[in-house]
Design an enzyme around this catalytic site. Structure first.
Site, PDB file in Angstrom:
ATOM      1  N   ASP A 163       0.874  -1.175   0.000  1.00  0.00           N
ATOM      2  CA  ASP A 163       0.000   0.000   0.000  1.00  0.00           C
ATOM      3  C   ASP A 163       0.910   1.224   0.000  1.00  0.00           C
ATOM      4  O   ASP A 163       1.695   1.421   0.942  1.00  0.00           O
ATOM      5  CB  ASP A 163      -0.887  -0.023   1.259  1.00  0.00           C
ATOM      6  CG  ASP A 163      -1.910   1.102   1.255  1.00  0.00           C
ATOM      7  OD1 ASP A 163      -1.644   2.169   0.645  1.00  0.00           O
ATOM      8  OD2 ASP A 163      -2.973   0.914   1.869  1.00  0.00           O
ATOM      9  N   ASN A 178       2.324   3.984 -11.272  1.00  0.00           N
ATOM     10  CA  ASN A 178       0.992   4.039 -11.895  1.00  0.00           C
ATOM     11  C   ASN A 178      -0.133   4.134 -10.869  1.00  0.00           C
ATOM     12  O   ASN A 178      -1.264   4.428 -11.229  1.00  0.00           O
ATOM     13  CB  ASN A 178       0.808   2.779 -12.761  1.00  0.00           C
ATOM     14  CG  ASN A 178      -0.573   2.692 -13.382  1.00  0.00           C
ATOM     15  OD1 ASN A 178      -0.956   3.558 -14.167  1.00  0.00           O
ATOM     16  ND2 ASN A 178      -1.337   1.669 -13.027  1.00  0.00           N
ATOM     17  N   TYR A 185      -8.063  15.581  -7.389  1.00  0.00           N
ATOM     18  CA  TYR A 185      -7.368  14.740  -8.375  1.00  0.00           C
ATOM     19  C   TYR A 185      -6.485  15.613  -9.279  1.00  0.00           C
ATOM     20  O   TYR A 185      -5.323  15.289  -9.542  1.00  0.00           O
ATOM     21  CB  TYR A 185      -8.399  13.953  -9.190  1.00  0.00           C
ATOM     22  CG  TYR A 185      -7.814  13.016 -10.212  1.00  0.00           C
ATOM     23  CD1 TYR A 185      -7.170  11.838  -9.829  1.00  0.00           C
ATOM     24  CD2 TYR A 185      -7.903  13.282 -11.585  1.00  0.00           C
ATOM     25  CE1 TYR A 185      -6.637  10.968 -10.771  1.00  0.00           C
ATOM     26  CE2 TYR A 185      -7.379  12.417 -12.531  1.00  0.00           C
ATOM     27  CZ  TYR A 185      -6.746  11.261 -12.125  1.00  0.00           C
ATOM     28  OH  TYR A 185      -6.213  10.399 -13.062  1.00  0.00           O
ATOM     29  N   LYS A 235      -2.468  15.438  -9.602  1.00  0.00           N
ATOM     30  CA  LYS A 235      -1.788  15.115 -10.865  1.00  0.00           C
ATOM     31  C   LYS A 235      -0.890  16.265 -11.327  1.00  0.00           C
ATOM     32  O   LYS A 235       0.164  16.031 -11.923  1.00  0.00           O
ATOM     33  CB  LYS A 235      -2.815  14.742 -11.943  1.00  0.00           C
ATOM     34  CG  LYS A 235      -3.472  13.375 -11.707  1.00  0.00           C
ATOM     35  CD  LYS A 235      -2.448  12.232 -11.738  1.00  0.00           C
ATOM     36  CE  LYS A 235      -3.109  10.859 -11.730  1.00  0.00           C
ATOM     37  NZ  LYS A 235      -2.139   9.753 -11.704  1.00  0.00           N
TER      38      LYS A 235
HETATM   39  N1  NAP Z   1      -8.396   5.450 -16.686  1.00  0.00           N
HETATM   40  C1  NAP Z   1      -8.169   6.670 -17.148  1.00  0.00           C
HETATM   41  O1  NAP Z   1      -8.929   7.192 -17.997  1.00  0.00           O
HETATM   42  C2  NAP Z   1      -6.958   7.439 -16.666  1.00  0.00           C
HETATM   43  C3  NAP Z   1      -6.680   8.672 -17.296  1.00  0.00           C
HETATM   44  C4  NAP Z   1      -5.560   9.392 -16.882  1.00  0.00           C
HETATM   45  C5  NAP Z   1      -4.736   8.902 -15.879  1.00  0.00           C
HETATM   46  N2  NAP Z   1      -5.046   7.719 -15.283  1.00  0.00           N
HETATM   47  C6  NAP Z   1      -4.139   7.254 -14.230  1.00  0.00           C
HETATM   48  O2  NAP Z   1      -3.713   5.949 -14.533  1.00  0.00           O
HETATM   49  C7  NAP Z   1      -3.376   5.255 -13.335  1.00  0.00           C
HETATM   50  C8  NAP Z   1      -4.119   3.932 -13.291  1.00  0.00           C
HETATM   51  O3  NAP Z   1      -5.494   4.219 -13.166  1.00  0.00           O
HETATM   52  P1  NAP Z   1      -6.658   3.263 -13.684  1.00  0.00           P
HETATM   53  O4  NAP Z   1      -7.590   4.108 -14.454  1.00  0.00           O
HETATM   54  O5  NAP Z   1      -6.085   2.029 -14.305  1.00  0.00           O
HETATM   55  O6  NAP Z   1      -7.379   2.951 -12.308  1.00  0.00           O
HETATM   56  P2  NAP Z   1      -7.403   1.631 -11.406  1.00  0.00           P
HETATM   57  O7  NAP Z   1      -7.862   0.479 -12.223  1.00  0.00           O
HETATM   58  O8  NAP Z   1      -8.177   2.023 -10.208  1.00  0.00           O
HETATM   59  O9  NAP Z   1      -5.887   1.422 -11.061  1.00  0.00           O
HETATM   60  C9  NAP Z   1      -5.259   2.038  -9.991  1.00  0.00           C
HETATM   61  C10 NAP Z   1      -3.991   1.271  -9.686  1.00  0.00           C
HETATM   62  O10 NAP Z   1      -3.416   1.798  -8.506  1.00  0.00           O
HETATM   63  C11 NAP Z   1      -3.360   0.764  -7.506  1.00  0.00           C
HETATM   64  N3  NAP Z   1      -3.573   1.413  -6.212  1.00  0.00           N
HETATM   65  C12 NAP Z   1      -4.607   2.199  -5.822  1.00  0.00           C
HETATM   66  N4  NAP Z   1      -4.421   2.603  -4.553  1.00  0.00           N
HETATM   67  C13 NAP Z   1      -3.227   2.070  -4.145  1.00  0.00           C
HETATM   68  C14 NAP Z   1      -2.479   2.123  -2.936  1.00  0.00           C
HETATM   69  N5  NAP Z   1      -2.919   2.798  -1.858  1.00  0.00           N
HETATM   70  N6  NAP Z   1      -1.316   1.463  -2.874  1.00  0.00           N
HETATM   71  C15 NAP Z   1      -0.845   0.764  -3.937  1.00  0.00           C
HETATM   72  N7  NAP Z   1      -1.507   0.677  -5.102  1.00  0.00           N
HETATM   73  C16 NAP Z   1      -2.683   1.321  -5.195  1.00  0.00           C
HETATM   74  C17 NAP Z   1      -4.464  -0.213  -7.906  1.00  0.00           C
HETATM   75  O11 NAP Z   1      -4.302  -1.543  -7.407  1.00  0.00           O
HETATM   76  P3  NAP Z   1      -4.979  -2.034  -6.024  1.00  0.00           P
HETATM   77  O12 NAP Z   1      -6.394  -1.511  -6.022  1.00  0.00           O
HETATM   78  O13 NAP Z   1      -4.872  -3.512  -6.069  1.00  0.00           O
HETATM   79  O14 NAP Z   1      -4.135  -1.418  -4.961  1.00  0.00           O
HETATM   80  C18 NAP Z   1      -4.254  -0.203  -9.406  1.00  0.00           C
HETATM   81  O15 NAP Z   1      -3.092  -0.925  -9.752  1.00  0.00           O
HETATM   82  C19 NAP Z   1      -3.751   6.202 -12.193  1.00  0.00           C
HETATM   83  O16 NAP Z   1      -2.609   6.894 -11.747  1.00  0.00           O
HETATM   84  C20 NAP Z   1      -4.746   7.137 -12.847  1.00  0.00           C
HETATM   85  O17 NAP Z   1      -4.842   8.369 -12.185  1.00  0.00           O
HETATM   86  C21 NAP Z   1      -6.123   6.974 -15.650  1.00  0.00           C
END
Ligand code: NAP
Length: 251
Positions: free
Chosen positions: A67, A92, A156, A160
């Site tokens: 975490d 990530n 957020y 970022k």
């Molecule tokens: N999806 C989009 O449209 C988008 C757009 C721009 C940027 N992003 C960025 O891309 C990244 C991935 O996002 P996503 O959309 O794929 O969302 P997601 O599916 O919720 O992924 C988030 C990732 O972070 C991990 N995580 C969350 N809280 C954590 C903690 N306290 N400690 C360790 N790991 C943690 C999650 O795994 P666990 O839950 O197993 O911990 C997962 O691997 C993020 O930084 C997000 O802001 C996403």
């Protein structure tokens, strides 16, 4: 298909936030390019299934449930990755909140988002940077919300923007040590909250981009791979948008 002979053969990558579609796509792209992987996120079962999938494709991978809001756990993770030869670190992990104007956003919710997305990334970098050898690289996953405002997303967006600031400052501080630090700024991609929306909503979100669609996790992973590889050897402090051209419109 293994990554034998790939651009990352002989390299070791730590992927923090390796669960979710984007984290998995990043790990898979780096692994297929030849990197050994150390995978981290909170959910052990998801990490294990990714690890097994990668191993069955001939990719060397180990996972460490972590975490990133717990500093000691992050230190232990990075020590383990360094022992495994870490020379690439991808951050990530991130968390978002429901859209709400700042006055309506619960402060506990703001703290949670800042704690994971900003402080978590800062702590990860704090331990990763001194552990990386010359030639090492950090790739942070920022967002187009790290470049411009997004209605209702104050905490957020603030987090970022901070990730972009951390990226640029670390790039300056570590350039002389031969360590490159860059960020990828995805627009809306098929992962996390975006992937969870109904098809109709995803189509509408996609229609805001000049390319008329949301991006895939693999399209973001390809940008991460480029920044992690020697192909980007003169690039540091960069923020590479992967947003279907949306940012090209400017204000
Ligand atoms: N999806 C989009 O449209 C988008 C757009 C721009 C940027 N992003 C960025 O891309 C990244 C991935 O996002 P996503 O959309 O794929 O969302 P997601 O599916 O919720 O992924 C988030 C990732 O972070 C991990 N995580 C969350 N809280 C954590 C903690 N306290 N400690 C360790 N790991 C943690 C999650 O795994 P666990 O839950 O197993 O911990 C997962 O691997 C993020 O930084 C997000 O802001 C996403």
């Amino acid at each position: 298909m293994t990554g034998a002979g790939g651009v990352l053969t002989g390299r070791t990558a730590l992927v923090v936030g390796a669960n979710g579609l984007l984290g998995r796509a990043i790990a898979t792209a780096l692994g297929h390019a030849g990197a050994r992987l150390v995978l981290a996120a909170r959910t052990a079962a998801d990490l294990r299934s990714l690890e097994e999938e990668l191993r069955s494709a001939g990719i060397e991978a180990e996972s460490m449930p972590t975490d990133i809001t717990e500093d000691i756990g992050v230190r232990t993770l990075v020590e383990r990755a360094a022992t495994a030869g870490m020379d690439i670190a991808v951050n990530n992990a991130g968390a978002a909140h429901r859209p709400a104007p700042l006055g309506d956003l619960a402060l506990e919710e703001a703290d949670r988002v800042l704690g994971v997305t900003l402080r978590g990334t800062l702590v990860a970098m704090h331990y990763e940077l001194p552990a990386l050898p010359s030639g090492g690289t950090v790739v942070n996953i920022a967002s187009t919300a790290g470049i411009a405002g997004a209605p209702g997303m104050s905490a957020y967006v603030a987090a970022k923007h901070a990730v972009v600031g951390l990226t640029r400052t670390a790039a300056l501080d570590y350039a002389e040590r031969g360590i490159r630090v860059n960020a990828v700024a995805p627009g809306s991609v098929e992962s996390g909250g975006t992937a969870a929306q109904p098809e109709e909503v995803r189509r509408r979100i996609g229609s805001f981009s000049p390319m008329g669609r949301i991006g895939t996790a693999e399209e973001v992973a390809a940008a991460v791979l480029w920044l992690a590889s020697p192909a980007s050897s003169y690039t540091t402090g960069a923020v590479l948008t992967v947003d279907g051209g949306r940012g090209a419109r400017g204000a």
